[in-house]
Enzyme design. Structure first.
Site, mmCIF file in Angstrom:
data_model
loop_
_atom_site.group_PDB
_atom_site.id
_atom_site.type_symbol
_atom_site.label_atom_id
_atom_site.label_comp_id
_atom_site.label_asym_id
_atom_site.label_seq_id
_atom_site.Cartn_x
_atom_site.Cartn_y
_atom_site.Cartn_z
ATOM 1 N N ASN A 30 91.849 -14.275 30.879
ATOM 2 C CA ASN A 30 92.092 -14.543 32.314
ATOM 3 C C ASN A 30 90.812 -14.378 33.115
ATOM 4 O OD1 ASN A 30 95.068 -15.073 33.118
ATOM 5 N ND2 ASN A 30 95.174 -13.561 31.463
ATOM 6 N N MET A 106 94.914 -2.034 31.607
ATOM 7 C CA MET A 106 96.016 -1.265 31.034
ATOM 8 C C MET A 106 96.304 0.059 31.742
ATOM 9 S SD MET A 106 97.028 -3.362 28.895
ATOM 10 C CE MET A 106 98.238 -2.503 27.905
ATOM 11 N N ARG A 107 95.550 0.362 32.772
ATOM 12 C CA ARG A 107 95.818 1.614 33.496
ATOM 13 C C ARG A 107 96.728 1.370 34.696
ATOM 14 N NH1 ARG A 107 92.861 6.121 32.698
ATOM 15 N NH2 ARG A 107 93.002 6.920 34.802
ATOM 16 N N ASN A 123 98.027 -8.870 40.279
ATOM 17 C CA ASN A 123 98.162 -8.640 38.846
ATOM 18 C C ASN A 123 98.812 -9.866 38.219
ATOM 19 O OD1 ASN A 123 98.178 -7.159 36.361
ATOM 20 N ND2 ASN A 123 100.369 -6.778 36.659
ATOM 21 N N HIS A 125 101.355 -10.854 34.954
ATOM 22 C CA HIS A 125 102.262 -10.290 33.953
ATOM 23 C C HIS A 125 102.773 -11.443 33.081
ATOM 24 C CE1 HIS A 125 105.146 -7.470 32.293
ATOM 25 N NE2 HIS A 125 106.055 -8.426 32.389
ATOM 26 N N THR A 157 102.135 -3.208 44.069
ATOM 27 C CA THR A 157 102.631 -2.104 44.896
ATOM 28 C C THR A 157 102.716 -0.881 43.985
ATOM 29 O OG1 THR A 157 104.889 -2.757 44.377
ATOM 30 C CG2 THR A 157 103.967 -3.586 46.445
ATOM 31 N N ASP A 161 104.917 -3.610 38.223
ATOM 32 C CA ASP A 161 105.426 -4.972 38.013
ATOM 33 C C ASP A 161 106.519 -5.357 39.011
ATOM 34 O OD1 ASP A 161 103.706 -5.230 35.842
ATOM 35 O OD2 ASP A 161 105.203 -4.644 34.370
ATOM 36 N N GLN A 187 99.835 -17.735 27.990
ATOM 37 C CA GLN A 187 98.480 -17.490 28.512
ATOM 38 C C GLN A 187 97.834 -18.779 29.027
ATOM 39 O OE1 GLN A 187 95.976 -14.983 26.021
ATOM 40 N NE2 GLN A 187 96.812 -13.251 27.156
HETATM 41 C C1 GRF Z 1 97.734 -11.266 29.825
HETATM 42 O O1 GRF Z 1 98.673 -11.853 28.977
HETATM 43 C C2 GRF Z 1 98.379 -10.724 31.059
HETATM 44 O O2 GRF Z 1 99.581 -11.341 31.375
HETATM 45 C C3 GRF Z 1 98.624 -9.280 30.708
HETATM 46 O O3 GRF Z 1 97.575 -8.913 29.873
HETATM 47 C C4 GRF Z 1 97.082 -10.058 29.180
HETATM 48 C C5 GRF Z 1 95.592 -10.057 29.326
HETATM 49 O O4 GRF Z 1 94.996 -11.030 28.536
HETATM 50 N N1 GRF Z 1 98.704 -8.477 31.899
HETATM 51 P P1 GRF Z 1 93.452 -11.351 28.694
HETATM 52 O O5 GRF Z 1 92.681 -10.038 28.492
HETATM 53 O O6 GRF Z 1 93.227 -11.918 30.056
HETATM 54 O O7 GRF Z 1 93.154 -12.326 27.610
#
Ligand code: GRF
Length: 216
Positions: A30, A106-107, A123, A125, A157, A161, A187
């Protein structure tokens, strides 16, 4: 921090100096989509900083290749946990960051951080919220037997999620799907809707009313 405390309500328009920070922990596909969107001029902004809580995140390599400042903060070095986010805020302020983009970070953010950047944290998801919140959005959707799933971009918020939804995309689930195959297709859509959501925000096209986001 600039004087523009809340771009959404201040009739604020982004420009090519609008400063983004992208937070990552993993592969950074991303992040790459956002870098590409900035480089092509589709998103008019500057990525001031890519911050990671994981030294090994490949996303850091992607940022370095693009000439973006990277910043690794070791969570183990901060106790209590709040001090980690205090250090992050300090660094964002030093760089006048105006939008925080979580891309596989991840935090969980502290409430202090969320308050500080209220309405200015996004964010992504990998499931259609409010279904399948949490760490395994793709697997949980597949295991549940849904026929469609897809990514969600939302404002952050304090409740995980759960913030106002900016954009979603639909991905059909095939009978013989595996988690990896489905994730790949989810993705692919993420890489389209996340840059678009950022672009819309920067062009002042998004308006939050309660828990809904409207396009102006
Ligand atoms: C994505 O699938 C996103 O939805 C989730 O974490 C993943 C991150 O993938 N929150 P990347 O590191 O952007 O490849």
């Amino acid at each position: 921090m600039s004087s523009r405390s809340n771009p959404i309500s201040d009739n604020w328009h982004g420009n090519d100096k609008t400063r983004l920070a992208v937070f990552v922990s993993g592969s950074g596909t991303n992040l790459q989509a956002i870098i590409d969107a900035v480089e092509s001029g589709y998103v008019k902004a500057k990525i001031s900083l890519v911050l990671s809580d994981n030294k090994e995140a490949y996303a850091l390599e992607r940022a370095k290749k693009a000439g973006i400042e990277t910043f690794f903060l070791d969570p183990k070095a901060f106790s209590p946990k709040q001090n980690f986010d205090k250090e992050v805020i300090k660094n964002l302020k030093e760089r006048d960051v105006e939008l925080v983009v979580l891309a596989g970070y991840m935090r969980v953010l502290t409430s202090n951080f969320v308050q500080e950047y209220k309405g200015r944290i996004m964010n992504i998801h990998p499931a259609l919220l409010p279904s399948f919140k949490g760490l395994n959005g793709v697997k949980d959707a597949l295991d549940h037997g849904v026929k469609v799933t897809g990514p969600t971009v939302h404002f952050v918020t304090e409740k995980i999620d759960s913030g106002p939804i900016i954009a979603q995309a639909v991905v059909e689930v095939a009978d013989n799907d595996t988690e990896d195959l489905l994730r790949e297709r989810v993705q692919k859509e993420e890489h389209k809707i996340y840059p678009k959501a950022i672009k819309d925000f920067l062009e002042n096209k998004l308006e939050i009313k309660g828990r809904k986001v409207f396009r102006k």
